[in-house]
Motif scaffolding. Structure first.
Motif, short mmCIF file in Angstrom:
data_model
loop_
_atom_site.label_atom_id
_atom_site.label_comp_id
_atom_site.label_asym_id
_atom_site.label_seq_id
_atom_site.Cartn_x
_atom_site.Cartn_y
_atom_site.Cartn_z
N ILE A 152 0.83 -1.14 0.11
CA ILE A 152 0.01 -0.23 0.06
C ILE A 152 0.88 1.20 -0.02
N VAL A 153 1.72 1.38 0.88
CA VAL A 153 2.84 2.43 0.89
C VAL A 153 3.46 2.80 -0.21
N PRO A 154 4.38 1.79 -0.38
CA PRO A 154 5.14 2.03 -1.91
C PRO A 154 4.22 2.53 -2.85
N ARG A 155 3.32 1.80 -3.37
CA ARG A 155 2.33 2.07 -4.41
C ARG A 155 1.76 3.28 -4.27
N THR A 191 1.39 8.83 -6.58
CA THR A 191 1.32 10.26 -6.40
C THR A 191 2.66 10.75 -6.36
N ARG A 192 3.79 10.10 -6.71
CA ARG A 192 4.93 10.82 -6.97
C ARG A 192 5.86 11.37 -5.69
N THR A 193 5.33 10.89 -4.79
CA THR A 193 5.80 11.46 -3.24
C THR A 193 6.39 10.35 -2.61
N TYR A 194 7.70 10.04 -3.20
CA TYR A 194 8.67 9.03 -2.39
C TYR A 194 9.51 9.44 -1.40
N HIS A 195 9.67 10.76 -1.35
CA HIS A 195 10.13 11.33 -0.31
C HIS A 195 9.22 11.36 1.41
N SER A 196 7.84 10.95 1.08
CA SER A 196 6.92 10.98 2.13
C SER A 196 6.68 9.69 2.56
N ILE A 197 7.23 8.65 2.18
CA ILE A 197 7.09 7.29 2.56
C ILE A 197 7.12 7.15 3.99
N TYR A 255 3.72 8.55 5.37
CA TYR A 255 2.64 7.54 5.31
C TYR A 255 2.71 6.50 6.40
N GLU A 256 3.81 5.92 6.61
CA GLU A 256 3.94 4.89 7.46
C GLU A 256 3.70 5.42 8.83
N TYR A 257 4.06 6.57 9.46
CA TYR A 257 3.85 7.18 10.60
C TYR A 257 2.19 7.55 10.68
#
Length: 139
Positions: free
Chosen positions: A33-36, A41-47, A50-52
């Motif tokens: 879910i999180v990586p997808r 959304t092209r927000t790899y820096h926000s992974i 998302y997890e938090y």
């Protein structure tokens, strides 16, 4: 003083919580879910965010439910929170459907290739109508 029965209930409750929590984490992990979400959304820096966010949301709402806390938010904020929760559940269901390939298998076995658009619309409208029934009539 905790008697044997209460101690047994505490152990069963904690064990059940660990099992459900582990299942939820495994479910989120298997579905990616999180990586997808970061990829779409092209927000790899926000992974990490998302997890938090997922972890904090699960903890906070579990505690609120555990202590029967009723939050008296205004209707606009309640609508935003409800929409966010609906989006999350919808994304989770869509990810599960994508991983398991439910729709392609169903369409192929029932020979419904010509009616795929209608099938998808029926599923979406059924979900919306069911949710509205739950929130507006059943409660």
């Amino acid at each position: 003083m905790i008697n044997l029965y209460d101690g047994f209930l505490i152990i069963i409750g904690l064990a059940s919580g660990f099992v459900v929590g582990s299942g939820f984490v495994a479910f989120i992990t298997v579905l990616d879910i999180v990586p997808r979400l970061a990829q779409i959304t092209r927000t790899y820096h926000s992974i990490r965010s998302y997890e938090y966010g997922i972890s904090l949301g699960v903890l906070v709402f579990t505690w609120l439910d555990f202590f029967n806390v009723v939050l008296g938010f205004p209707i606009l904020m309640t609508s935003f929170i409800g929409a966010s929760m609906g989006i999350f559940v919808g994304m989770l269901a869509a990810a599960l459907t994508e991983v398991v390939n439910v729709i392609p298998i169903t369409v192929k076995r029932l020979h419904m290739q010509r009616y795929l658009t209608y099938l998808l619309m029926a599923m979406a409208l059924g979900k919306v109508v069911g949710s509205l029934f739950e929130w507006l009539i059943y409660l």
